[in-house]
Design an enzyme around this catalytic site. Structure first.
Site, short mmCIF file in Angstrom:
data_model
loop_
_atom_site.label_atom_id
_atom_site.label_comp_id
_atom_site.label_asym_id
_atom_site.label_seq_id
_atom_site.Cartn_x
_atom_site.Cartn_y
_atom_site.Cartn_z
N SER A 189 0.90 -1.21 0.00
CA SER A 189 -0.03 -0.02 -0.24
C SER A 189 0.76 1.27 -0.14
O SER A 189 2.18 1.12 0.39
CB SER A 189 -0.94 -0.12 1.24
OG SER A 189 -1.36 1.01 1.33
N TYR B 166 -3.39 -0.70 10.02
CA TYR B 166 -3.36 -0.75 8.65
C TYR B 166 -1.80 -0.41 8.10
O TYR B 166 -1.18 -1.28 7.31
CB TYR B 166 -4.35 -0.04 8.02
CG TYR B 166 -4.37 -0.55 6.46
CD1 TYR B 166 -5.16 -1.53 5.97
CD2 TYR B 166 -3.65 0.50 5.30
CE1 TYR B 166 -5.35 -1.73 4.49
CE2 TYR B 166 -3.79 0.03 3.96
CZ TYR B 166 -4.64 -0.90 3.73
OH TYR B 166 -4.67 -1.04 2.37
P1 NDP Z 1 -12.05 -5.15 -1.04
O1 NDP Z 1 -12.66 -4.81 0.03
O2 NDP Z 1 -12.67 -4.66 -2.26
O3 NDP Z 1 -11.71 -6.77 -1.31
C1 NDP Z 1 -11.21 -7.45 0.05
C2 NDP Z 1 -10.99 -8.81 -0.61
O4 NDP Z 1 -10.36 -9.54 0.56
C3 NDP Z 1 -12.31 -9.51 -1.01
O5 NDP Z 1 -12.05 -10.36 -2.01
C4 NDP Z 1 -12.61 -10.35 0.42
O6 NDP Z 1 -13.26 -11.50 0.42
C5 NDP Z 1 -10.94 -10.79 0.78
N1 NDP Z 1 -11.18 -10.80 2.27
C6 NDP Z 1 -11.21 -9.76 3.51
N2 NDP Z 1 -11.07 -10.53 4.52
C7 NDP Z 1 -10.97 -11.99 4.48
C8 NDP Z 1 -10.68 -12.71 5.18
N3 NDP Z 1 -10.81 -12.94 6.43
N4 NDP Z 1 -10.47 -14.00 4.68
C9 NDP Z 1 -10.41 -14.35 3.25
N5 NDP Z 1 -10.64 -13.21 2.34
C10 NDP Z 1 -10.85 -12.20 2.92
O7 NDP Z 1 -10.59 -4.73 -1.14
P2 NDP Z 1 -9.41 -4.01 -2.28
O8 NDP Z 1 -9.59 -5.00 -3.50
O9 NDP Z 1 -9.56 -2.74 -2.45
O10 NDP Z 1 -8.12 -4.57 -1.55
C11 NDP Z 1 -7.01 -5.51 -2.08
C12 NDP Z 1 -5.75 -5.50 -1.38
O11 NDP Z 1 -5.29 -4.22 -1.78
C13 NDP Z 1 -6.02 -5.21 0.33
O12 NDP Z 1 -4.72 -6.09 0.79
C14 NDP Z 1 -5.96 -3.84 0.42
O13 NDP Z 1 -5.29 -3.59 1.49
C15 NDP Z 1 -4.74 -3.50 -0.70
N6 NDP Z 1 -4.84 -2.00 -1.06
C16 NDP Z 1 -5.87 -1.34 -1.52
C17 NDP Z 1 -5.96 -0.05 -1.88
C18 NDP Z 1 -7.51 0.62 -2.35
O14 NDP Z 1 -7.32 1.65 -2.83
N7 NDP Z 1 -8.48 -0.17 -2.53
C19 NDP Z 1 -5.06 0.59 -1.93
C20 NDP Z 1 -3.72 -0.10 -1.32
C21 NDP Z 1 -3.89 -1.37 -1.04
P3 NDP Z 1 -14.59 -11.84 1.10
O15 NDP Z 1 -14.91 -10.65 1.79
O16 NDP Z 1 -15.61 -12.24 0.07
O17 NDP Z 1 -14.35 -13.03 1.88
#
Ligand code: NDP
Length: 253
Positions: free
Chosen positions: A145, A158
């Site tokens: 990130s 985070y």
């Molecule tokens: P979303 O909230 O859109 O998606 C999160 C994903 O993580 C979902 O697929 C969810 O699946 C999965 N997830 C969350 N908790 C769990 C768990 N306990 N077990 C299994 N799967 C889990 O997030 P983003 O796509 O935005 O983020 C993806 C990554 O990128 C993250 O690591 C985030 O920190 C990072 N990031 C995002 C940024 C942004 O601006 N969006 C910027 C920088 C980094 P489900 O809930 O269906 O289980």
């Protein structure tokens, strides 16, 4: 080099959180480059991702696993490799966010963020990495990130976890680079996904963020594609321990 060095034909890619958001974008681009995909999320299926991957002629499998409860990833990798074959690419993408002023940050939420965003990533790297090391090849991509570099506001857990991801990526690269396993990270900028619904809805914060992004737009999951394919492919064989920003220029400001 040949352009075929970017091909992922015949490879199997595991993407945590491949059912939506950035993970879905990366799962689909893996398929575009020729890989079959395993998506790991809490639910049993990833219908949207599966439809897009299968439309590209690749296979998409869903594995249910709650990373908040993960104590060992050994059974996860064993199940996947037994059912679908050796894993060539691991993308540790799944993540969550919690926002509170630092002085009021609940310790249970701190522990949850650390578990999902850092501890489970290490467990996944360890379990999948062991098998890749035995085979002498593999690509691991951790999702970092901009808060791997700076502290942010109201997101101390985070920021601590994502700072840890950058360091973990370098630590693993140091140990595994000479043994055929590449460990790198992608640091996305501000991306329009479910995780940022609150920020996008806050017109003041949203305008401040947009003002600082040289590209003058929020990122979208597809923006992760080129870097993800590069780091997953032979084209990046001599690249180790890097954290590559895909941020519309944010870090250059
Ligand atoms: P979303 O909230 O859109 O998606 C999160 C994903 O993580 C979902 O697929 C969810 O699946 C999965 N997830 C969350 N908790 C769990 C768990 N306990 N077990 C299994 N799967 C889990 O997030 P983003 O796509 O935005 O983020 C993806 C990554 O990128 C993250 O690591 C985030 O920190 C990072 N990031 C995002 C940024 C942004 O601006 N969006 C910027 C920088 C980094 P489900 O809930 O269906 O289980």
């Amino acid at each position: 080099m040949n352009m075929s060095d970017f091909s992922l034909k015949g490879k199997l890619a595991v993407v945590t959180g491949g059912n939506r958001g950035l993970g879905q974008g990366m799962a689909v681009v893996m398929a575009k480059a020729g890989a079959d995909v395993v998506s790991i999320q809490r639910g049993d299926s990833c219908p949207e991702t599966a439809a897009q991957v299968e439309a590209l002629g690749q296979k998409c499998y869903a594995i249910s696993c709650d990373l908040a409860k993960l104590e060992s990833a050994e059974s996860v990798v064993a199940e996947i490799e037994e059912k679908f074959g050796p894993v060539d690419i691991l993308i540790n993408n799944a993540g969550i966010q919690r926002r509170y002023p630092a002085e009021k940050f609940p310790i249970e939420e701190w522990d949850l963020i650390m578990q999902v965003q850092l501890r489970s990533v290490f467990l996944m790297c360890q379990a999948f990495g062991c098998r890749m090391l035995e085979r002498g090849s593999g690509k691991i991509i951790n999702i970092a990130s901009l808060l791997s570099f700076s502290g942010g506001l109201t997101v101390p857990a985070y920021a601590a976890a994502k700072g840890g991801i950058a360091q973990l990526t370098k630590a693993l690269a140091n140990e595994w680079a000479a043994r055929g396993v590449n460990v790198n990270a992608i640091a996305p900028g501000y991306m329009a996904t479910d995780m940022n619904t609150a920020l996008i809805g806050d017109s003041t914060r949203s305008a401040q963020i947009m003002d600082r992004i040289p590209a003058k737009r929020w990122g979208i999951p597809e923006d992760m594609g080129g870097t993800a394919v590069y780091l997953a492919s032979k084209a990046s064989n001599y690249v180790h321990g890097q954290v590559i920003c895909v941020d519309g220029g944010w870090m250059a400001r």
